[in-house]
Scaffold this motif. Sequence first.
Motif, PDB file in Angstrom:
ATOM      1  N   ARG A   2     -50.896 -24.411 -96.411  1.00 14.69           N
ATOM      2  CA  ARG A   2     -50.692 -25.616 -97.004  1.00 14.69           C
ATOM      3  C   ARG A   2     -51.441 -25.742 -98.474  1.00 14.69           C
ATOM      4  O   ARG A   2     -52.504 -25.422 -98.681  1.00 14.69           O
ATOM      5  CB  ARG A   2     -51.285 -26.774 -96.201  1.00 14.69           C
ATOM      6  CG  ARG A   2     -50.708 -26.687 -94.849  1.00 14.69           C
ATOM      7  CD  ARG A   2     -51.001 -28.098 -94.087  1.00 14.69           C
ATOM      8  NE  ARG A   2     -50.719 -29.207 -94.557  1.00 14.69           N
ATOM      9  CZ  ARG A   2     -49.393 -29.816 -94.464  1.00 14.69           C
ATOM     10  NH1 ARG A   2     -48.758 -29.369 -93.550  1.00 14.69           N
ATOM     11  NH2 ARG A   2     -49.014 -30.970 -95.373  1.00 14.69           N
ATOM     12  N   VAL A   3     -50.326 -26.209 -99.249  1.00  7.67           N
ATOM     13  CA  VAL A   3     -50.777 -26.288-100.573  1.00  7.67           C
ATOM     14  C   VAL A   3     -50.393 -27.686-101.083  1.00  7.67           C
ATOM     15  O   VAL A   3     -49.523 -28.208-100.599  1.00  7.67           O
ATOM     16  CB  VAL A   3     -49.816 -25.442-101.474  1.00  7.67           C
ATOM     17  CG1 VAL A   3     -50.661 -24.524-102.965  1.00  7.67           C
ATOM     18  CG2 VAL A   3     -49.543 -24.051-101.022  1.00  7.67           C
ATOM     19  N   ALA A   4     -50.984 -28.050-102.094  1.00 10.34           N
ATOM     20  CA  ALA A   4     -50.669 -29.704-102.739  1.00 10.34           C
ATOM     21  C   ALA A   4     -50.646 -30.543-101.681  1.00 10.34           C
ATOM     22  O   ALA A   4     -49.730 -31.293-101.492  1.00 10.34           O
ATOM     23  CB  ALA A   4     -49.535 -29.522-103.479  1.00 10.34           C
ATOM     24  N   ASP A   5     -51.775 -30.798-100.799  1.00 10.99           N
ATOM     25  CA  ASP A   5     -51.802 -31.458 -99.676  1.00 10.99           C
ATOM     26  C   ASP A   5     -53.235 -32.494 -99.833  1.00 10.99           C
ATOM     27  O   ASP A   5     -53.435 -33.028 -99.023  1.00 10.99           O
ATOM     28  CB  ASP A   5     -51.792 -30.888 -98.329  1.00 10.99           C
ATOM     29  CG  ASP A   5     -52.734 -29.742 -98.119  1.00 10.99           C
ATOM     30  OD1 ASP A   5     -53.512 -29.739 -98.828  1.00 10.99           O
ATOM     31  OD2 ASP A   5     -52.961 -29.682 -96.990  1.00 10.99           O
ATOM     32  N   ARG A   6     -53.871 -32.214-101.164  1.00 12.66           N
ATOM     33  CA  ARG A   6     -54.929 -33.122-101.073  1.00 12.66           C
ATOM     34  C   ARG A   6     -54.809 -34.282-101.753  1.00 12.66           C
ATOM     35  O   ARG A   6     -53.976 -34.304-102.836  1.00 12.66           O
ATOM     36  CB  ARG A   6     -56.151 -32.214-101.605  1.00 12.66           C
ATOM     37  CG  ARG A   6     -56.483 -30.964-100.629  1.00 12.66           C
ATOM     38  CD  ARG A   6     -57.591 -30.223-101.079  1.00 12.66           C
ATOM     39  NE  ARG A   6     -57.568 -29.804-102.406  1.00 12.66           N
ATOM     40  CZ  ARG A   6     -57.059 -28.550-103.108  1.00 12.66           C
ATOM     41  NH1 ARG A   6     -56.963 -27.508-102.113  1.00 12.66           N
ATOM     42  NH2 ARG A   6     -56.910 -28.362-104.257  1.00 12.66           N
ATOM     43  N   ASP A   7     -55.995 -35.110-102.163  1.00 11.23           N
ATOM     44  CA  ASP A   7     -55.815 -36.265-103.084  1.00 11.23           C
ATOM     45  C   ASP A   7     -55.829 -35.776-104.330  1.00 11.23           C
ATOM     46  O   ASP A   7     -56.639 -34.826-104.641  1.00 11.23           O
ATOM     47  CB  ASP A   7     -56.923 -37.393-102.704  1.00 11.23           C
ATOM     48  CG  ASP A   7     -56.722 -38.178-101.370  1.00 11.23           C
ATOM     49  OD1 ASP A   7     -55.882 -38.019-100.809  1.00 11.23           O
ATOM     50  OD2 ASP A   7     -57.838 -38.617-100.870  1.00 11.23           O
ATOM     51  N   GLY A   8     -55.170 -36.249-105.141  1.00 14.98           N
ATOM     52  CA  GLY A   8     -54.976 -35.772-106.898  1.00 14.98           C
ATOM     53  C   GLY A   8     -53.961 -34.909-106.902  1.00 14.98           C
ATOM     54  O   GLY A   8     -53.696 -34.382-108.286  1.00 14.98           O
ATOM     55  N   ASP A   9     -53.532 -34.225-105.749  1.00 15.74           N
ATOM     56  CA  ASP A   9     -52.582 -33.024-106.187  1.00 15.74           C
ATOM     57  C   ASP A   9     -51.169 -33.724-106.656  1.00 15.74           C
ATOM     58  O   ASP A   9     -50.873 -34.701-106.475  1.00 15.74           O
ATOM     59  CB  ASP A   9     -52.334 -32.239-104.975  1.00 15.74           C
ATOM     60  CG  ASP A   9     -53.539 -31.374-104.399  1.00 15.74           C
ATOM     61  OD1 ASP A   9     -54.471 -31.092-105.331  1.00 15.74           O
ATOM     62  OD2 ASP A   9     -53.544 -30.885-103.318  1.00 15.74           O
ATOM     63  N   LEU A  10     -50.709 -32.529-107.698  1.00 18.74           N
ATOM     64  CA  LEU A  10     -49.281 -32.893-107.919  1.00 18.74           C
ATOM     65  C   LEU A  10     -48.400 -31.654-108.177  1.00 18.74           C
ATOM     66  O   LEU A  10     -48.985 -30.684-108.375  1.00 18.74           O
ATOM     67  CB  LEU A  10     -49.348 -33.442-109.418  1.00 18.74           C
ATOM     68  CG  LEU A  10     -48.156 -33.448-110.172  1.00 18.74           C
ATOM     69  CD1 LEU A  10     -47.337 -34.612-109.729  1.00 18.74           C
ATOM     70  CD2 LEU A  10     -48.487 -33.929-111.637  1.00 18.74           C
ATOM     71  N   LEU A  11     -47.149 -31.840-107.384  1.00 19.47           N
ATOM     72  CA  LEU A  11     -46.644 -30.633-107.193  1.00 19.47           C
ATOM     73  C   LEU A  11     -45.324 -30.831-108.254  1.00 19.47           C
ATOM     74  O   LEU A  11     -44.686 -31.472-108.501  1.00 19.47           O
ATOM     75  CB  LEU A  11     -45.707 -30.656-105.835  1.00 19.47           C
ATOM     76  CG  LEU A  11     -44.880 -29.321-105.508  1.00 19.47           C
ATOM     77  CD1 LEU A  11     -45.665 -28.154-105.515  1.00 19.47           C
ATOM     78  CD2 LEU A  11     -44.228 -29.596-104.312  1.00 19.47           C
ATOM     79  N   CYS A  33     -38.665 -29.992-101.535  1.00 26.48           N
ATOM     80  CA  CYS A  33     -39.914 -30.325-101.832  1.00 26.48           C
ATOM     81  C   CYS A  33     -39.897 -31.980-102.086  1.00 26.48           C
ATOM     82  O   CYS A  33     -40.926 -32.617-101.550  1.00 26.48           O
ATOM     83  CB  CYS A  33     -40.708 -29.671-103.129  1.00 26.48           C
ATOM     84  SG  CYS A  33     -40.888 -27.959-102.847  1.00 26.48           S
ATOM     85  N   CYS A  39     -47.638 -35.148-101.383  1.00 31.45           N
ATOM     86  CA  CYS A  39     -48.306 -35.401-102.540  1.00 31.45           C
ATOM     87  C   CYS A  39     -46.955 -35.836-103.690  1.00 31.45           C
ATOM     88  O   CYS A  39     -45.896 -35.677-103.254  1.00 31.45           O
ATOM     89  CB  CYS A  39     -49.079 -34.275-103.103  1.00 31.45           C
ATOM     90  SG  CYS A  39     -48.016 -32.837-103.882  1.00 31.45           S
TER      91      CYS A  39
END
Length: 79
Positions: A2-11, A33, A39
């Motif tokens: 999983r990528v870009a799934d934390r607080d503060g992430d931006l895809l 996406c 996110c």
Amino acid sequence: MRVADRDGDLLVVGAGGRGLLRRALWPSVGRHCLAHAVCPVLAVPPSPLEAALTAAHRRNTLRLRLDTGDLERESTNPR
């Protein structure tokens, strides 16, 4: 994974720049996406210069003369 799934992430994904045929035959990763990301997603449109650069590259590949007058007119009169 999983990528870009934390607080503060931006895809950040590219958007647009595809012709009708390509859009019909191949699914868009950017649209997927936008629809499914957990996110925030930033869709970046293609640069307005992309078409001019592609045309210049095509002319160079075919060894055609580059008309600098066309480039000057395009740079002073953007679409």
